[in-house]
Design a protein around this motif. Sequence first.
Motif, mmCIF file in Angstrom:
data_model
loop_
_atom_site.group_PDB
_atom_site.id
_atom_site.type_symbol
_atom_site.label_atom_id
_atom_site.label_comp_id
_atom_site.label_asym_id
_atom_site.label_seq_id
_atom_site.Cartn_x
_atom_site.Cartn_y
_atom_site.Cartn_z
ATOM 1 N N GLY A 83 -50.810 -32.900 45.761
ATOM 2 C CA GLY A 83 -51.819 -32.484 45.009
ATOM 3 C C GLY A 83 -52.976 -33.586 45.710
ATOM 4 N N SER A 84 -54.090 -32.834 45.019
ATOM 5 C CA SER A 84 -55.366 -33.402 45.054
ATOM 6 C C SER A 84 -56.339 -33.946 44.173
ATOM 7 N N ASP A 85 -57.530 -34.750 44.660
ATOM 8 C CA ASP A 85 -58.670 -35.373 44.311
ATOM 9 C C ASP A 85 -59.714 -35.423 44.190
ATOM 10 N N SER A 86 -60.944 -36.157 43.341
ATOM 11 C CA SER A 86 -62.327 -36.003 43.771
ATOM 12 C C SER A 86 -62.631 -36.459 42.617
ATOM 13 N N GLY A 87 -63.774 -37.235 42.815
ATOM 14 C CA GLY A 87 -64.617 -38.174 42.736
ATOM 15 C C GLY A 87 -66.034 -37.772 43.985
ATOM 16 N N ASP A 88 -66.703 -39.709 42.729
ATOM 17 C CA ASP A 88 -67.966 -39.970 43.575
ATOM 18 C C ASP A 88 -68.256 -41.101 43.446
ATOM 19 N N PHE A 89 -69.307 -41.270 44.593
ATOM 20 C CA PHE A 89 -68.774 -43.106 44.671
ATOM 21 C C PHE A 89 -69.555 -44.272 43.812
ATOM 22 N N GLY A 90 -70.266 -43.305 42.985
ATOM 23 C CA GLY A 90 -70.704 -43.999 41.494
ATOM 24 C C GLY A 90 -72.373 -44.647 42.323
ATOM 25 N N ASP A 91 -73.130 -45.714 41.853
ATOM 26 C CA ASP A 91 -73.873 -46.747 42.815
ATOM 27 C C ASP A 91 -74.200 -46.809 44.180
ATOM 28 N N GLN A 99 -63.714 -35.413 47.697
ATOM 29 C CA GLN A 99 -62.407 -34.827 47.533
ATOM 30 C C GLN A 99 -61.585 -35.387 48.365
ATOM 31 N N SER A 100 -59.791 -35.759 47.858
ATOM 32 C CA SER A 100 -58.961 -35.224 48.856
ATOM 33 C C SER A 100 -57.457 -34.141 48.520
ATOM 34 N N GLU A 101 -56.880 -34.637 49.538
ATOM 35 C CA GLU A 101 -55.596 -34.164 49.430
ATOM 36 C C GLU A 101 -54.363 -34.562 49.893
ATOM 37 N N VAL A 113 -52.968 -37.795 54.338
ATOM 38 C CA VAL A 113 -54.343 -37.872 53.239
ATOM 39 C C VAL A 113 -55.501 -37.208 52.976
ATOM 40 N N ASP A 114 -56.547 -35.885 53.814
ATOM 41 C CA ASP A 114 -57.531 -35.191 53.714
ATOM 42 C C ASP A 114 -58.357 -36.006 52.974
ATOM 43 N N PHE A 115 -59.664 -36.410 53.620
ATOM 44 C CA PHE A 115 -60.944 -36.779 52.631
ATOM 45 C C PHE A 115 -61.774 -36.223 53.350
ATOM 46 N N VAL A 116 -62.638 -35.656 52.607
ATOM 47 C CA VAL A 116 -63.922 -34.727 51.825
ATOM 48 C C VAL A 116 -65.174 -35.218 51.391
ATOM 49 N N LEU A 117 -65.758 -35.253 51.949
ATOM 50 C CA LEU A 117 -67.017 -35.859 52.159
ATOM 51 C C LEU A 117 -68.660 -34.840 51.738
ATOM 52 N N ILE A 118 -68.257 -35.144 50.367
ATOM 53 C CA ILE A 118 -69.726 -34.081 50.531
ATOM 54 C C ILE A 118 -71.296 -34.579 50.384
ATOM 55 N N HIS A 119 -72.125 -33.921 50.541
ATOM 56 C CA HIS A 119 -73.740 -34.300 50.670
ATOM 57 C C HIS A 119 -74.139 -34.302 49.351
ATOM 58 N N PRO A 120 -74.953 -34.504 48.838
ATOM 59 C CA PRO A 120 -75.958 -34.271 47.231
ATOM 60 C C PRO A 120 -76.515 -32.956 47.969
ATOM 61 N N SER A 129 -58.863 -37.616 58.090
ATOM 62 C CA SER A 129 -57.331 -37.751 57.952
ATOM 63 C C SER A 129 -56.692 -38.984 58.004
ATOM 64 N N ALA A 130 -56.321 -39.246 57.093
ATOM 65 C CA ALA A 130 -55.069 -40.892 57.442
ATOM 66 C C ALA A 130 -54.105 -40.375 56.398
ATOM 67 N N PHE A 131 -53.246 -41.348 57.997
ATOM 68 C CA PHE A 131 -51.447 -40.991 57.307
ATOM 69 C C PHE A 131 -50.454 -42.369 56.978
ATOM 70 N N PHE A 132 -50.128 -42.674 55.898
ATOM 71 C CA PHE A 132 -49.451 -43.506 55.315
ATOM 72 C C PHE A 132 -48.231 -43.279 55.234
ATOM 73 N N TRP A 133 -47.362 -44.547 54.826
ATOM 74 C CA TRP A 133 -45.832 -44.361 55.399
ATOM 75 C C TRP A 133 -45.506 -44.778 53.794
ATOM 76 N N ARG A 134 -45.259 -44.523 53.142
ATOM 77 C CA ARG A 134 -44.597 -45.340 51.697
ATOM 78 C C ARG A 134 -42.847 -45.149 51.703
ATOM 79 N N PRO A 135 -41.877 -46.474 51.657
ATOM 80 C CA PRO A 135 -40.216 -45.574 51.412
ATOM 81 C C PRO A 135 -39.670 -44.987 50.303
ATOM 82 N N ASN A 136 -40.515 -45.614 49.317
ATOM 83 C CA ASN A 136 -39.823 -45.304 48.000
ATOM 84 C C ASN A 136 -41.138 -44.797 47.124
#
Length: 146
Positions: A83-91, A99-101, A113-120, A129-136
């Motif tokens: 799925g996808s997710d998004s947010g901000d960095f706060g302070d 945003q991430s996918e 996981v593909d991360f996109v950082l968006i300028h103001p 892009s980061a790759f992770f392996w989780r068995p379960n």
Amino acid sequence: MSAEPHPSRQVISRRLASRGRAADAFTLLEVMIATGILFVAIFAILALVFANLRNARLLQQARVDAGPLAADLYYTTNQWQEGSDSGDFGDLYPNYKWQSETTEMLTNKFFKVDFVLIHPDGVIETNLSAFFWRPNPPAGGARHHF
């Protein structure tokens, strides 16, 4: 007898005198060449100074890095879902958004996981892009939050 020098000696002495005066001054061509060399050297030094000032200005600007997002994702959850997710960095980085996918790459629980950082201004500043392996990973798992 008169004490006047021979006429041929007078011509030779005039020529020697005129050569001495010409050797004391620069020709117009020599002055123009020296001026050209001076301007080339000055402009090369100015270009170097301005390039260094631009680089120093770029170093002073805070660059947003997607590395903390990937680290947060890795250390805070082992329950993932596509799925996808998004947010901000706060302070930390005001007005920047991310945003991430997340997609499962293969059937062996290997996630990309593909991360996109968006300028103001709305311009995409960084992709990671980061790759992770989780068995379960359980279905409907928790998402990451920065």
